[in-house]
Design a protein around this motif. Structure first.
Motif, PDB file in Angstrom:
ATOM      1  N   THR A  50       0.815  -1.051  -0.009  1.00 51.26           N
ATOM      2  CA  THR A  50      -0.104   0.044   0.002  1.00 51.26           C
ATOM      3  C   THR A  50       1.101   1.360   0.050  1.00 51.26           C
ATOM      4  N   VAL A  51       2.040   1.233   0.595  1.00 62.47           N
ATOM      5  CA  VAL A  51       2.863   2.492   0.909  1.00 62.47           C
ATOM      6  C   VAL A  51       3.582   2.643  -0.471  1.00 62.47           C
ATOM      7  N   LEU A  52       3.994   1.528  -1.281  1.00 63.40           N
ATOM      8  CA  LEU A  52       4.421   1.742  -2.583  1.00 63.40           C
ATOM      9  C   LEU A  52       3.663   2.784  -3.273  1.00 63.40           C
ATOM     10  N   GLU A  53       2.410   2.568  -3.275  1.00 58.41           N
ATOM     11  CA  GLU A  53       1.511   3.291  -4.123  1.00 58.41           C
ATOM     12  C   GLU A  53       1.263   4.797  -3.617  1.00 58.41           C
ATOM     13  N   ARG A  54       1.483   4.826  -2.169  1.00 59.85           N
ATOM     14  CA  ARG A  54       0.779   6.030  -1.739  1.00 59.85           C
ATOM     15  C   ARG A  54       2.107   7.078  -1.250  1.00 59.85           C
TER      16      ARG A  54
END
Length: 387
Positions: A50-54
Protein backbone atom coordinates in the motif's frame (compact mmCIF):
# COMPACT_ATOMS: atom_id res chain seq x y z
CA UNK A 1 24.59 -14.24 25.77
CA UNK A 2 26.80 -14.99 22.75
CA UNK A 3 29.63 -12.46 22.60
CA UNK A 4 30.64 -13.75 19.16
CA UNK A 5 27.15 -13.12 17.81
CA UNK A 6 27.11 -9.61 19.24
CA UNK A 7 30.56 -8.87 17.80
CA UNK A 8 29.84 -10.10 14.26
CA UNK A 9 26.11 -9.45 13.96
CA UNK A 10 26.25 -6.13 12.10
CA UNK A 11 28.86 -7.33 9.60
CA UNK A 12 26.92 -10.52 8.85
CA UNK A 13 23.64 -8.68 8.52
CA UNK A 14 25.09 -6.12 6.09
CA UNK A 15 26.61 -8.95 4.04
CA UNK A 16 23.21 -10.68 3.99
CA UNK A 17 21.56 -7.48 2.76
CA UNK A 18 24.00 -7.24 -0.13
CA UNK A 19 22.72 -10.60 -1.40
CA UNK A 20 19.10 -10.87 -0.23
CA UNK A 21 17.91 -7.46 0.94
CA UNK A 22 15.01 -5.67 -0.70
CA UNK A 23 15.69 -3.45 -3.71
CA UNK A 24 13.87 -0.65 -5.48
CA UNK A 25 11.68 0.67 -2.66
CA UNK A 26 11.12 4.41 -3.34
CA UNK A 27 12.28 5.47 0.13
CA UNK A 28 15.50 3.45 0.02
CA UNK A 29 18.77 5.38 -0.35
CA UNK A 30 16.90 8.58 0.59
CA UNK A 31 18.85 10.84 2.93
CA UNK A 32 16.43 13.78 3.14
CA UNK A 33 15.21 13.63 6.77
CA UNK A 34 11.75 14.88 5.74
CA UNK A 35 11.32 12.09 3.17
CA UNK A 36 12.71 9.51 5.61
CA UNK A 37 10.30 10.70 8.30
CA UNK A 38 7.23 10.50 6.01
CA UNK A 39 8.14 6.97 4.89
CA UNK A 40 8.72 5.78 8.46
CA UNK A 41 5.37 7.13 9.68
CA UNK A 42 3.51 5.75 6.67
CA UNK A 43 5.07 2.30 7.06
CA UNK A 44 3.85 2.06 10.65
CA UNK A 45 0.87 -0.33 10.66
CA UNK A 46 0.47 -0.15 6.87
CA UNK A 47 1.46 -2.86 4.41
CA UNK A 48 4.44 -2.15 2.18
CA UNK A 49 2.39 -2.80 -0.96
CA UNK A 50 0.00 0.00 0.00
CA UNK A 51 2.83 2.41 0.88
CA UNK A 52 4.51 1.71 -2.47
CA UNK A 53 1.49 3.31 -4.12
CA UNK A 54 0.72 6.07 -1.64
CA UNK A 55 4.17 7.32 -0.60
CA UNK A 56 5.13 8.79 -4.02
CA UNK A 57 1.70 10.43 -4.28
CA UNK A 58 1.98 11.98 -0.82
CA UNK A 59 5.50 13.27 -1.53
CA UNK A 60 4.38 14.78 -4.83
CA UNK A 61 1.59 16.70 -3.11
CA UNK A 62 3.68 17.68 -0.05
CA UNK A 63 7.31 17.62 -1.29
CA UNK A 64 8.80 19.57 1.64
CA UNK A 65 8.17 20.07 5.34
CA UNK A 66 7.21 23.68 4.54
CA UNK A 67 4.54 22.56 2.07
CA UNK A 68 3.12 20.08 4.56
CA UNK A 69 3.07 22.59 7.41
CA UNK A 70 1.35 25.21 5.25
CA UNK A 71 -1.36 22.83 3.97
CA UNK A 72 -4.79 22.76 5.66
CA UNK A 73 -5.22 19.69 7.88
CA UNK A 74 -8.25 18.66 5.80
CA UNK A 75 -5.99 18.37 2.73
CA UNK A 76 -3.54 16.16 4.63
CA UNK A 77 -6.33 13.94 5.93
CA UNK A 78 -7.82 13.66 2.44
CA UNK A 79 -4.47 12.53 1.04
CA UNK A 80 -4.11 10.06 3.92
CA UNK A 81 -7.58 8.57 3.38
CA UNK A 82 -7.46 4.79 3.13
CA UNK A 83 -4.16 4.40 5.02
CA UNK A 84 -5.90 4.14 8.40
CA UNK A 85 -4.68 5.15 11.86
CA UNK A 86 -5.43 8.79 11.11
CA UNK A 87 -3.68 10.01 14.25
CA UNK A 88 -0.52 9.54 12.19
CA UNK A 89 -1.72 12.11 9.64
CA UNK A 90 -2.69 14.64 12.32
CA UNK A 91 0.68 14.13 14.01
CA UNK A 92 2.48 14.57 10.67
CA UNK A 93 0.84 17.94 10.20
CA UNK A 94 1.51 18.99 13.80
CA UNK A 95 5.11 17.78 13.63
CA UNK A 96 5.77 19.66 10.39
CA UNK A 97 4.63 22.87 12.04
CA UNK A 98 6.76 22.08 15.08
CA UNK A 99 9.86 21.61 12.89
CA UNK A 100 9.18 24.97 11.22
CA UNK A 101 8.62 26.86 14.48
CA UNK A 102 11.22 25.22 16.74
CA UNK A 103 13.98 24.18 14.32
CA UNK A 104 13.70 26.63 11.45
CA UNK A 105 12.41 23.99 9.05
CA UNK A 106 15.34 21.61 9.61
CA UNK A 107 14.94 18.27 11.36
CA UNK A 108 17.38 17.90 14.25
CA UNK A 109 19.96 15.13 13.91
CA UNK A 110 20.00 14.23 17.60
CA UNK A 111 17.65 11.25 18.24
CA UNK A 112 16.72 12.71 21.64
CA UNK A 113 15.51 15.93 20.00
CA UNK A 114 13.74 13.99 17.25
CA UNK A 115 11.89 11.98 19.88
CA UNK A 116 10.44 15.20 21.29
CA UNK A 117 8.62 15.92 18.04
CA UNK A 118 4.92 15.09 17.73
CA UNK A 119 4.26 11.49 16.74
CA UNK A 120 7.92 10.40 16.74
CA UNK A 121 8.81 7.64 19.17
CA UNK A 122 12.24 6.34 20.07
CA UNK A 123 12.46 3.78 17.26
CA UNK A 124 11.29 6.21 14.56
CA UNK A 125 13.73 8.82 15.88
CA UNK A 126 16.50 6.24 15.60
CA UNK A 127 15.55 5.41 12.00
CA UNK A 128 15.53 9.07 10.93
CA UNK A 129 18.86 9.73 12.65
CA UNK A 130 20.45 6.60 11.14
CA UNK A 131 19.20 7.07 7.58
CA UNK A 132 19.46 10.84 7.25
CA UNK A 133 22.40 11.68 9.51
CA UNK A 134 24.37 8.40 9.89
CA UNK A 135 23.93 8.58 13.66
CA UNK A 136 24.63 5.40 15.62
CA UNK A 137 21.05 5.20 16.86
CA UNK A 138 19.19 1.88 17.33
CA UNK A 139 15.68 1.02 16.15
CA UNK A 140 13.33 -1.40 17.87
CA UNK A 141 10.10 -1.93 15.99
CA UNK A 142 8.07 -5.15 16.14
CA UNK A 143 10.25 -6.87 13.52
CA UNK A 144 13.47 -6.06 15.34
CA UNK A 145 12.04 -7.20 18.67
CA UNK A 146 11.18 -10.53 17.07
CA UNK A 147 14.68 -10.93 15.61
CA UNK A 148 16.43 -10.19 18.90
CA UNK A 149 14.07 -12.30 21.00
CA UNK A 150 14.75 -15.30 18.77
CA UNK A 151 18.48 -14.81 18.34
CA UNK A 152 19.17 -14.38 22.04
CA UNK A 153 16.39 -16.62 23.40
CA UNK A 154 14.63 -13.89 25.34
CA UNK A 155 11.68 -15.60 27.02
CA UNK A 156 9.61 -12.81 28.54
CA UNK A 157 6.74 -11.01 26.84
CA UNK A 158 8.13 -8.06 24.88
CA UNK A 159 5.39 -5.83 26.33
CA UNK A 160 7.03 -6.09 29.77
CA UNK A 161 9.21 -3.10 30.64
CA UNK A 162 12.14 -5.19 31.85
CA UNK A 163 12.15 -7.19 28.61
CA UNK A 164 11.78 -4.06 26.49
CA UNK A 165 14.67 -2.41 28.31
CA UNK A 166 16.80 -5.49 27.70
CA UNK A 167 15.99 -5.40 23.98
CA UNK A 168 16.95 -1.73 23.75
CA UNK A 169 20.31 -2.46 25.36
CA UNK A 170 20.89 -5.28 22.88
CA UNK A 171 19.87 -3.10 19.94
CA UNK A 172 22.43 -0.50 21.03
CA UNK A 173 25.16 -3.07 21.54
CA UNK A 174 24.67 -4.63 18.09
CA UNK A 175 25.18 -1.38 16.15
CA UNK A 176 28.05 -1.27 13.67
CA UNK A 177 31.10 0.66 14.84
CA UNK A 178 31.26 2.90 11.78
CA UNK A 179 28.55 5.58 11.44
CA UNK A 180 28.78 5.30 7.65
CA UNK A 181 27.34 1.77 7.91
CA UNK A 182 24.22 2.94 9.72
CA UNK A 183 21.88 3.45 6.72
CA UNK A 184 22.54 0.02 5.17
CA UNK A 185 22.58 -1.69 8.59
CA UNK A 186 19.23 -0.16 9.59
CA UNK A 187 17.67 -1.05 6.24
CA UNK A 188 19.06 -4.58 6.51
CA UNK A 189 17.56 -5.01 9.96
CA UNK A 190 14.14 -3.92 8.66
CA UNK A 191 14.39 -6.17 5.60
CA UNK A 192 15.54 -9.21 7.56
CA UNK A 193 12.55 -9.01 9.88
CA UNK A 194 10.09 -8.30 7.09
CA UNK A 195 11.22 -10.98 4.63
CA UNK A 196 13.29 -13.67 6.41
CA UNK A 197 12.74 -13.74 10.16
CA UNK A 198 8.99 -13.34 9.76
CA UNK A 199 6.35 -14.05 12.36
CA UNK A 200 4.71 -17.14 10.87
CA UNK A 201 6.94 -18.45 8.07
CA UNK A 202 10.61 -17.71 8.80
CA UNK A 203 13.04 -19.13 6.26
CA UNK A 204 14.71 -21.36 8.86
CA UNK A 205 11.55 -23.44 9.00
CA UNK A 206 11.03 -23.72 5.25
CA UNK A 207 14.42 -25.19 4.45
CA UNK A 208 14.57 -23.27 1.16
CA UNK A 209 17.17 -20.74 2.31
CA UNK A 210 19.93 -20.78 4.87
CA UNK A 211 19.73 -18.16 7.60
CA UNK A 212 23.15 -16.57 8.29
CA UNK A 213 22.44 -16.80 12.02
CA UNK A 214 21.04 -20.34 12.12
CA UNK A 215 23.94 -21.80 14.13
CA UNK A 216 23.80 -19.05 16.76
CA UNK A 217 20.05 -18.42 17.02
CA UNK A 218 18.84 -19.65 20.42
CA UNK A 219 15.25 -20.06 19.21
CA UNK A 220 16.40 -22.21 16.31
CA UNK A 221 18.69 -24.32 18.49
CA UNK A 222 15.95 -24.94 21.07
CA UNK A 223 13.18 -25.44 18.49
CA UNK A 224 11.24 -22.41 19.74
CA UNK A 225 11.24 -20.25 16.61
CA UNK A 226 7.45 -19.92 16.46
CA UNK A 227 7.18 -19.58 20.23
CA UNK A 228 9.42 -16.50 20.49
CA UNK A 229 8.77 -13.75 21.17
CA UNK A 230 6.07 -14.67 23.67
CA UNK A 231 2.68 -13.30 22.69
CA UNK A 232 0.21 -11.94 25.24
CA UNK A 233 -3.30 -13.42 25.32
CA UNK A 234 -5.55 -10.99 23.50
CA UNK A 235 -8.95 -10.16 24.89
CA UNK A 236 -11.83 -10.52 22.48
CA UNK A 237 -12.56 -7.26 20.68
CA UNK A 238 -15.76 -5.53 21.84
CA UNK A 239 -18.51 -5.14 19.22
CA UNK A 240 -20.81 -2.16 18.68
CA UNK A 241 -23.82 -1.04 16.67
CA UNK A 242 -24.56 2.45 15.45
CA UNK A 243 -26.95 4.18 13.04
CA UNK A 244 -25.69 6.49 10.31
CA UNK A 245 -27.74 9.04 8.42
CA UNK A 246 -27.14 9.32 4.70
CA UNK A 247 -29.07 12.54 4.12
CA UNK A 248 -29.14 13.77 0.53
CA UNK A 249 -30.40 16.85 -1.22
CA UNK A 250 -30.05 16.46 -4.95
CA UNK A 251 -26.41 15.72 -5.70
CA UNK A 252 -25.19 16.66 -2.22
CA UNK A 253 -24.81 14.68 0.98
CA UNK A 254 -24.60 15.94 4.55
CA UNK A 255 -21.23 15.31 6.22
CA UNK A 256 -20.17 15.91 9.80
CA UNK A 257 -16.59 16.46 10.95
CA UNK A 258 -15.61 14.05 13.69
CA UNK A 259 -14.02 15.26 16.96
CA UNK A 260 -10.21 15.37 16.87
CA UNK A 261 -9.75 12.84 19.69
CA UNK A 262 -12.40 10.37 18.53
CA UNK A 263 -11.90 7.35 16.27
CA UNK A 264 -11.46 8.70 12.73
CA UNK A 265 -10.65 11.99 14.45
CA UNK A 266 -10.78 15.04 12.20
CA UNK A 267 -12.29 13.14 9.25
CA UNK A 268 -15.60 13.92 7.60
CA UNK A 269 -18.23 11.21 7.95
CA UNK A 270 -21.97 10.64 8.05
CA UNK A 271 -23.83 11.84 11.14
CA UNK A 272 -24.10 8.89 13.49
CA UNK A 273 -25.76 7.79 16.71
CA UNK A 274 -23.95 6.96 19.92
CA UNK A 275 -22.29 3.56 19.72
CA UNK A 276 -23.98 0.87 21.79
CA UNK A 277 -22.90 -2.63 22.66
CA UNK A 278 -23.95 -5.04 19.93
CA UNK A 279 -26.97 -7.16 20.76
CA UNK A 280 -26.24 -10.80 20.06
CA UNK A 281 -28.46 -13.19 18.12
CA UNK A 282 -30.67 -10.47 16.69
CA UNK A 283 -31.53 -9.72 13.09
CA UNK A 284 -30.07 -6.70 11.32
CA UNK A 285 -31.59 -3.27 11.93
CA UNK A 286 -33.44 -3.31 8.62
CA UNK A 287 -35.31 -6.44 9.69
CA UNK A 288 -36.34 -5.09 13.08
CA UNK A 289 -39.29 -2.98 14.06
CA UNK A 290 -36.90 -0.05 14.05
CA UNK A 291 -37.36 0.17 10.28
CA UNK A 292 -40.64 1.92 11.06
CA UNK A 293 -39.01 4.86 12.82
CA UNK A 294 -39.87 8.28 11.45
CA UNK A 295 -37.48 10.81 9.95
CA UNK A 296 -37.89 12.95 13.07
CA UNK A 297 -36.93 10.04 15.32
CA UNK A 298 -33.89 9.26 13.19
CA UNK A 299 -32.76 12.89 13.17
CA UNK A 300 -33.00 13.03 16.96
CA UNK A 301 -30.97 9.83 17.17
CA UNK A 302 -28.03 10.99 15.04
CA UNK A 303 -28.35 14.79 15.33
CA UNK A 304 -29.57 15.31 18.90
CA UNK A 305 -28.25 18.85 19.31
CA UNK A 306 -29.55 20.41 16.11
CA UNK A 307 -32.34 22.92 16.83
CA UNK A 308 -33.00 23.48 13.11
CA UNK A 309 -34.28 19.93 12.66
CA UNK A 310 -37.88 21.02 13.20
CA UNK A 311 -37.70 22.70 9.79
CA UNK A 312 -36.17 19.68 8.07
CA UNK A 313 -38.68 17.53 6.25
CA UNK A 314 -38.03 14.31 4.44
CA UNK A 315 -39.41 14.29 0.90
CA UNK A 316 -39.24 10.48 0.81
CA UNK A 317 -39.64 7.74 3.43
CA UNK A 318 -36.61 6.44 5.26
CA UNK A 319 -34.99 3.59 3.39
CA UNK A 320 -32.80 1.11 5.30
CA UNK A 321 -29.52 0.66 3.46
CA UNK A 322 -26.68 -1.74 3.95
CA UNK A 323 -25.23 -2.70 7.29
CA UNK A 324 -21.47 -2.17 7.06
CA UNK A 325 -19.03 -4.02 9.27
CA UNK A 326 -15.69 -2.36 10.01
CA UNK A 327 -12.90 -3.95 12.03
CA UNK A 328 -10.67 -1.62 14.02
CA UNK A 329 -7.54 -2.73 15.87
CA UNK A 330 -9.35 -3.23 19.18
CA UNK A 331 -13.06 -3.19 18.31
CA UNK A 332 -15.64 -4.01 15.67
CA UNK A 333 -18.42 -1.76 14.48
CA UNK A 334 -21.65 -2.48 12.60
CA UNK A 335 -22.98 0.66 10.89
CA UNK A 336 -26.59 0.64 9.79
CA UNK A 337 -27.03 3.14 6.97
CA UNK A 338 -30.37 4.98 6.66
CA UNK A 339 -31.14 6.77 3.39
CA UNK A 340 -33.22 9.94 3.56
CA UNK A 341 -33.81 12.56 0.85
CA UNK A 342 -34.47 16.16 1.85
CA UNK A 343 -36.46 18.69 -0.13
CA UNK A 344 -33.95 21.41 0.82
CA UNK A 345 -30.33 21.80 1.85
CA UNK A 346 -31.25 22.84 5.36
CA UNK A 347 -28.41 24.71 7.12
CA UNK A 348 -27.03 23.14 10.26
CA UNK A 349 -25.52 24.96 13.19
CA UNK A 350 -21.77 24.63 13.70
CA UNK A 351 -18.76 24.46 11.41
CA UNK A 352 -18.63 20.67 11.70
CA UNK A 353 -21.59 20.21 9.30
CA UNK A 354 -21.33 20.63 5.56
CA UNK A 355 -23.32 19.77 2.45
CA UNK A 356 -20.85 18.28 -0.03
CA UNK A 357 -21.39 17.43 -3.68
CA UNK A 358 -20.78 13.78 -4.50
CA UNK A 359 -18.28 14.95 -7.12
CA UNK A 360 -16.26 16.90 -4.53
CA UNK A 361 -15.75 14.03 -2.06
CA UNK A 362 -12.10 13.61 -3.09
CA UNK A 363 -11.28 16.91 -1.38
CA UNK A 364 -12.28 15.58 2.02
CA UNK A 365 -10.70 13.06 4.34
CA UNK A 366 -13.28 10.30 4.74
CA UNK A 367 -13.14 7.03 6.72
CA UNK A 368 -12.48 4.25 4.23
CA UNK A 369 -15.84 2.43 4.59
CA UNK A 370 -17.74 5.72 4.22
CA UNK A 371 -15.59 6.70 1.25
CA UNK A 372 -16.39 3.41 -0.50
CA UNK A 373 -20.10 3.81 0.29
CA UNK A 374 -20.30 7.35 -1.08
CA UNK A 375 -18.17 6.60 -4.12
CA UNK A 376 -20.64 3.84 -4.99
CA UNK A 377 -23.45 6.32 -4.57
CA UNK A 378 -21.68 8.75 -6.90
CA UNK A 379 -21.12 6.07 -9.55
CA UNK A 380 -24.77 5.04 -9.36
CA UNK A 381 -25.86 8.65 -9.87
CA UNK A 382 -23.50 9.05 -12.83
CA UNK A 383 -25.05 5.97 -14.46
CA UNK A 384 -28.54 7.35 -13.84
CA UNK A 385 -27.59 10.63 -15.52
CA UNK A 386 -26.15 8.79 -18.53
CA UNK A 387 -29.34 6.78 -18.93
Amino acid sequence: MSEALIKHFAKKLIAWHGLDGRRGLPWQSVRDPYAVWVSEIMLQQTQVATVLERYPRFMKRFPTVNKLAAAPLDDVLAEWAGLGYYTRARNLHACANQVIKEFGGNFPRDPILLEQLKGIGRSTAGAIAAFAFHERAPILDANVKRILARLFGIEGAIQEKSVNDQLWLLAQELLPKSPTDMPVYTQALMDFGATWCTSRKPVCMSGTKKCPFAKACQANLSDQVLLLPRKPIKAKSPEFDCDMLLLRHGNSVLLQKRPEKAIWGGLWSLPESVWRAKEKNLASHSEKAKVNLTAKELFKLVLPNQKTLTTLKASEPIKPGSEIKHVFTHRRLWMQIWHVSSSSATPFSGADFKWVSLHQLGKYGLPQPIKVLLQGLSLTRDDDLKN
